[in-house]
Design an enzyme around this catalytic site. Structure first.
Site, PDB file in Angstrom:
ATOM      1  N   SER A 185       0.797  -1.226   0.000  1.00 10.44           N
ATOM      2  CA  SER A 185       0.000   0.000   0.000  1.00 10.44           C
ATOM      3  C   SER A 185       0.830   1.277   0.000  1.00 10.44           C
ATOM      4  O   SER A 185       0.387   2.290  -0.539  1.00 10.44           O
ATOM      5  CB  SER A 185      -0.950  -0.002   1.199  1.00 10.44           C
ATOM      6  OG  SER A 185      -0.227  -0.055   2.418  1.00 10.44           O
ATOM      7  N   HIS A 213      -5.449  -4.299  -1.892  1.00 15.37           N
ATOM      8  CA  HIS A 213      -5.245  -3.233  -2.876  1.00 15.37           C
ATOM      9  C   HIS A 213      -5.151  -3.775  -4.300  1.00 15.37           C
ATOM     10  O   HIS A 213      -4.814  -3.020  -5.223  1.00 15.37           O
ATOM     11  CB  HIS A 213      -3.984  -2.435  -2.545  1.00 15.37           C
ATOM     12  CG  HIS A 213      -4.141  -1.517  -1.382  1.00 15.37           C
ATOM     13  ND1 HIS A 213      -4.674  -0.247  -1.488  1.00 15.37           N
ATOM     14  CD2 HIS A 213      -3.866  -1.681  -0.062  1.00 15.37           C
ATOM     15  CE1 HIS A 213      -4.695   0.338  -0.304  1.00 15.37           C
ATOM     16  NE2 HIS A 213      -4.207  -0.512   0.580  1.00 15.37           N
ATOM     17  N   LYS A 244     -12.582  -1.262  -0.120  1.00 16.28           N
ATOM     18  CA  LYS A 244     -11.833  -0.469  -1.091  1.00 16.28           C
ATOM     19  C   LYS A 244     -12.567  -0.494  -2.432  1.00 16.28           C
ATOM     20  O   LYS A 244     -13.574   0.180  -2.593  1.00 16.28           O
ATOM     21  CB  LYS A 244     -10.393  -0.965  -1.177  1.00 16.28           C
ATOM     22  CG  LYS A 244      -9.607  -0.742   0.118  1.00 16.28           C
ATOM     23  CD  LYS A 244      -8.183  -1.197   0.009  1.00 16.28           C
ATOM     24  CE  LYS A 244      -7.330  -0.821   1.208  1.00 16.28           C
ATOM     25  NZ  LYS A 244      -7.872  -1.129   2.532  1.00 16.28           N
TER      26      LYS A 244
END
Length: 397
Positions: A185, A213, A244
């Site tokens: 990240s 991610h 996310k």
């Protein structure tokens, strides 16, 4: 000194060191542009809303339908009071999406990670973790070491020679678990998954990847790091988030063999002692998965935005870390510089977060720009113009 006085003293020290975090309050849904309290219209360049689905009409409507059908929540843990059918539907969709046999949802990916190592490992086992793994993985490893007294090791970031040496040294362990982020990240780089899987096969190890991610980001259809490398279905354990790209609300999951998710259902403490996901979140996340499956062009748009933004930053004289993900860190050096740039950009109408030590190494302070498929070319040019003006003011370019 009293307890509260000690806390106040430490908080003042945080402020003097420039690491005190101030919350910015939004008065509108998360999106490419938001209304920020006291600031008005702001361009968001610091969100994990990679596909722009946090405010997608279909996602919102699905959450409302689930609220009407199932109510606010289960009111207890799943095995005690019953599990809603929408949780089963979501878990089946997630498993299929990431190329695994089964999936188990948690209230966060932090809980999914926290419930993994202490549940699967014992004194005869070892977990080997990448140096730059997310804090949730680090805490999972620490918790397992404390609770079940497993062995632990850390390999230098993406250093396959060091990982091979750690695996060779652990040849006597019953289970060798390699745990890595898919996308890191703070750096925006991608784990060397083909090499990791190859080493795991050579050393009879198990691979766990936190794809938080990467889910909805990497691969032709957004199915993550494994799809990016053509390894879909070949990773033993995947953890990821629903907070996310997949709607942005909350929640996480672990995916793998059905025996894995069944075992976690029996023994994983964050699963056993936490309520299930609120139905609204389960419904909106399921809709986000379905929406992404029907709209792979979102992945293309995200990738194009990230490539364009990175190339333009270079042309302006900045030093973004190389990569192919929508995480674009711009290295500035000192923490104070990163914090100051973040503050000046907010004055320009662009919200991007500055990070310094101890979140990143000394001398590697940065602003971390995060792109979204929701950003238009006009949005990107607005942000780039602000970054150029602030960069000149700070004599960075």
């Amino acid at each position: 000194m009293t307890f509260v006085a000690r806390l106040e003293t430490e908080l003042e020290q945080f402020k003097r060191e420039g690491v005190y975090k101030r919350l910015n309050y939004l008065a509108s849904p998360q999106g490419a542009r938001v209304r920020m309290e006291g600031r008005g219209d702001i361009l968001i360049l610091s969100s994990n809303n990679y596909l722009g689905l946090a405010n997608a009409p279909e996602v919102i409507a699905a959450g409302k339908r689930a609220l009407d059908e199932f109510g606010a929540g289960t009111s207890s843990v799943r095995f005690i009071c019953g599990t809603f059918t929408i949780h089963r539907e979501l878990e089946a969709a997630l498993a299929q999406f990431v190329g695994c046999e089964a999936a188990l949802s948690y209230v966060s990916c932090w809980n999914a990670n926290e419930g993994l190592c202490p549940t699967l490992l014992g004194e005869q086992d070892i977990v080997i973790s990448d140096q730059l793994n997310h804090a949730s993985i680090i805490d999972s490893v620490r918790l397992a070491k404390s609770l079940v007294r497993c062995q632990t090791a850390v390999y230098r970031h993406s250093d396959m020679g060091d990982l091979a040496a750690k695996l060779a040294a652990a040849r006597g362990a019953r289970l060798r678990l390699i745990f890595t982020d898919g996308v890191f990240s703070m750096e925006g780089d991608i784990a060397k998954l083909p090499d990791i899987v190859g080493l795991a096969r050579t050393h009879d190890a198990v691979v766990a990847v936190d794809d938080s991610h990467a889910t909805g980001v990497l691969g032709a259809r957004g199915r993550g790091t494994a799809e990016h490398y053509g390894l879909l279905g070949e990773v033993d354990i995947l953890t990821s988030t629903l907070g996310k790209a997949l709607g942005g609300a909350a929640g996480g999951f672990t995916a793998g063999a059905r025996a894995l998710t069944d075992y976690l259902t029996q023994r994983s403490r964050p699963q056993l002692f936490s309520n299930a996901l609120p139905p609204t979140v389960a419904g909106s996340a399921l809709a986000a998965v379905r929406h992404l499956e029907s709209h792979p062009e979102l992945i293309t748009r995200l990738r194009d935005n990230a490539r364009y933004f990175r190339e333009r930053l270079l042309a302006l004289g900045f030093r973004p870390l190389p990569g192919e993900t929508p995480i674009v860190p711009v290295i500035l050096g000192e923490t104070a510089q990163a914090i100051r740039m973040s503050e000046l950009l907010l004055d320009e109408g662009v919200f991007v977060t500055g990070f310094g030590y101890p979140v990143v190494p000394q001398g590697q302070a940065r602003i971390r720009c995060q792109l979204s498929a929701a950003h238009t070319r006009e949005d990107l040019e607005f942000a780039l113009g602000a970054i150029q003006r602030v960069g000149r003011k700070l004599r960075l370019v």
